[in-house]
Design a protein around this motif. Structure first.
Motif, short mmCIF file in Angstrom:
data_model
loop_
_atom_site.label_atom_id
_atom_site.label_comp_id
_atom_site.label_asym_id
_atom_site.label_seq_id
_atom_site.Cartn_x
_atom_site.Cartn_y
_atom_site.Cartn_z
N ALA A 1 61.56 2.34 66.44
CA ALA A 1 62.54 1.44 65.82
C ALA A 1 61.88 0.68 64.68
N SER A 2 62.58 0.58 63.56
CA SER A 2 62.02 -0.12 62.40
C SER A 2 63.14 -0.71 61.56
N VAL A 3 62.77 -1.66 60.70
CA VAL A 3 63.69 -2.28 59.76
C VAL A 3 63.19 -1.99 58.36
N LEU A 4 64.05 -1.44 57.53
CA LEU A 4 63.67 -1.06 56.17
C LEU A 4 63.90 -2.22 55.22
N LEU A 5 62.88 -2.63 54.50
CA LEU A 5 63.00 -3.67 53.49
C LEU A 5 63.58 -3.08 52.21
N THR A 6 64.67 -3.66 51.72
CA THR A 6 65.29 -3.15 50.51
C THR A 6 66.09 -4.26 49.84
N ARG A 7 66.28 -4.12 48.53
CA ARG A 7 67.13 -5.04 47.77
C ARG A 7 68.50 -4.42 47.50
N ALA A 8 68.78 -3.26 48.13
CA ALA A 8 70.00 -2.54 47.84
C ALA A 8 71.23 -3.12 48.54
N SER A 9 71.03 -4.15 49.38
CA SER A 9 72.11 -4.84 50.05
C SER A 9 71.61 -6.23 50.44
N ASP A 10 72.52 -7.08 50.93
CA ASP A 10 72.07 -8.37 51.46
C ASP A 10 71.66 -8.26 52.92
N HIS A 11 71.71 -7.05 53.49
CA HIS A 11 71.18 -6.74 54.82
C HIS A 11 70.17 -5.62 54.71
N ASN A 12 69.19 -5.61 55.61
CA ASN A 12 68.22 -4.53 55.66
C ASN A 12 68.65 -3.50 56.70
N PRO A 13 68.52 -2.21 56.40
CA PRO A 13 68.93 -1.18 57.34
C PRO A 13 68.03 -1.14 58.59
N LEU A 14 68.64 -0.83 59.73
CA LEU A 14 67.93 -0.63 60.98
C LEU A 14 67.83 0.87 61.23
N LEU A 15 66.63 1.33 61.56
CA LEU A 15 66.40 2.75 61.81
C LEU A 15 65.85 2.91 63.22
N VAL A 16 66.51 3.73 64.03
CA VAL A 16 66.11 3.90 65.43
C VAL A 16 66.16 5.37 65.80
N GLU A 17 65.17 5.79 66.59
CA GLU A 17 65.21 7.12 67.21
C GLU A 17 65.35 6.95 68.71
N PHE A 18 66.39 7.57 69.25
CA PHE A 18 66.62 7.56 70.69
C PHE A 18 66.30 8.93 71.27
N HIS A 19 66.10 8.94 72.56
CA HIS A 19 66.01 10.20 73.29
C HIS A 19 66.97 10.12 74.46
N PRO A 20 67.90 11.09 74.58
CA PRO A 20 68.83 11.05 75.70
C PRO A 20 68.10 11.18 77.03
N GLU A 21 68.55 10.39 78.00
CA GLU A 21 68.00 10.48 79.34
C GLU A 21 68.90 11.34 80.21
N THR A 22 68.43 11.67 81.39
CA THR A 22 69.29 12.40 82.32
C THR A 22 70.42 11.50 82.73
N ASP A 23 71.55 12.07 83.04
CA ASP A 23 72.73 11.28 83.38
C ASP A 23 72.48 10.41 84.59
N LYS A 24 72.97 9.16 84.52
CA LYS A 24 72.78 8.22 85.61
C LYS A 24 74.12 7.76 86.13
#
Length: 254
Positions: A231-254
């Motif tokens: 998980a990371s936050v990208l610093l940018t001036r392209a918006s007034d918010h910074n994008p959030l970048l996340v990689e998930f891995h699906p778990e077995t069904d619970k």
């Protein structure tokens, strides 16, 4: 509104959103599921497109808030994703603006939601979509732009309530993300209480460069029945918010 390459724009009417769509191909991942979350500020600043091209094109899901359906954004969405679904919160002089979910698979379920700002009388929107995963599970994705200008948290909680009903009736993994406008103590408490009630975990960022108001972050990603790879936050001036970048891995069904 649904945007698909080579097809006319489709209006999904509220009366049909609760009907399941035909089961299609799953999100194309057998490992990490890459997700980008970004309030794109109606594409008012330079370089928004280059940020999307550099970081969004490799994600299976892109959750945008304040997405204005300009030709440039629609072209990017339909060129890089199988489906782009938008809930217009309000119509600007030329193009509708609201949450938009770009996905590398067609949704099998879609439910748009709106809540009107009590003071400005403008609407904020949310979108719930469901996608099949490679392991047979169904992933629910909630893209939300929460109401901002309200006294107390009644309207704020009211916007979350129908989302909670959808999550409670869903079996499988969940991602809920967006601009929650959680700038007050009462709002953040209401949000965390909602997440706790829904058994949602919060994605934490080591280098937390999320946009803040009154010392509190505005953008969040919550999840259930998934594991966070990165998980990371990208610093940018392209918006007034910074994008959030996340990689998930699906778990077995619970």
């Amino acid at each position: 509104m649904r945007y698909v390459a080579g097809q006319p724009v489709e209006r999904v009417f509220p009366g049909a959103v609760h009907q399941s769509l035909p089961l299609g191909a799953s999100l194309p991942t057998a490992g990490a599921l890459r997700v980008m979350v970004w309030n794109i500020f109606k594409q008012q600043r330079a370089d928004w497109l280059s940020v999307l091209k550099n970081f969004g094109k490799d994600a299976q899901l892109v959750l945008l808030q304040e997405a204005q359906t300009t030709p440039e954004l629609v072209r990017f969405a339909t060129s890089n994703y199988l489906a782009a679904d938008q809930v217009p919160a309000f119509v600007l002089p030329q193009h509708p603006s609201g949450v938009m979910t770009l996905a590398a698979a067609h949704p099998v379920y879609c439910c748009p939601l709106r809540e009107r700002e009590p003071l400005l009388r403008l609407a904020k929107s949310a979108l719930i979509t469901v996608y099949p995963l490679y392991n047979g599970q169904l992933l629910m994705v909630v893209n939300i732009h929460a109401v901002n200008f309200s006294l107390g948290v009644d309207v704020y909680s009211k916007q979350l309530s129908p989302i909670g009903e959808q999550i409670a009736n869903h079996t499988g993994p969940v991602i809920m993300a967006g601009d929650f406008n959680a700038w007050s103590r009462k709002r953040i408490h209401a949000l965390y209480q909602f997440a706790d009630d829904m058994a949602l975990n919060e994605v934490n960022f080591i280098d937390d460069h999320r946009r803040k108001a009154f010392g509190r972050p505005l953008d969040f990603i919550f999840y259930h029945n998934l594991s966070v790879v990165e998980a990371s936050v990208l610093l940018t001036r392209a918006s007034d918010h910074n994008p959030l970048l996340v990689e998930f891995h699906p778990e077995t069904d619970k």
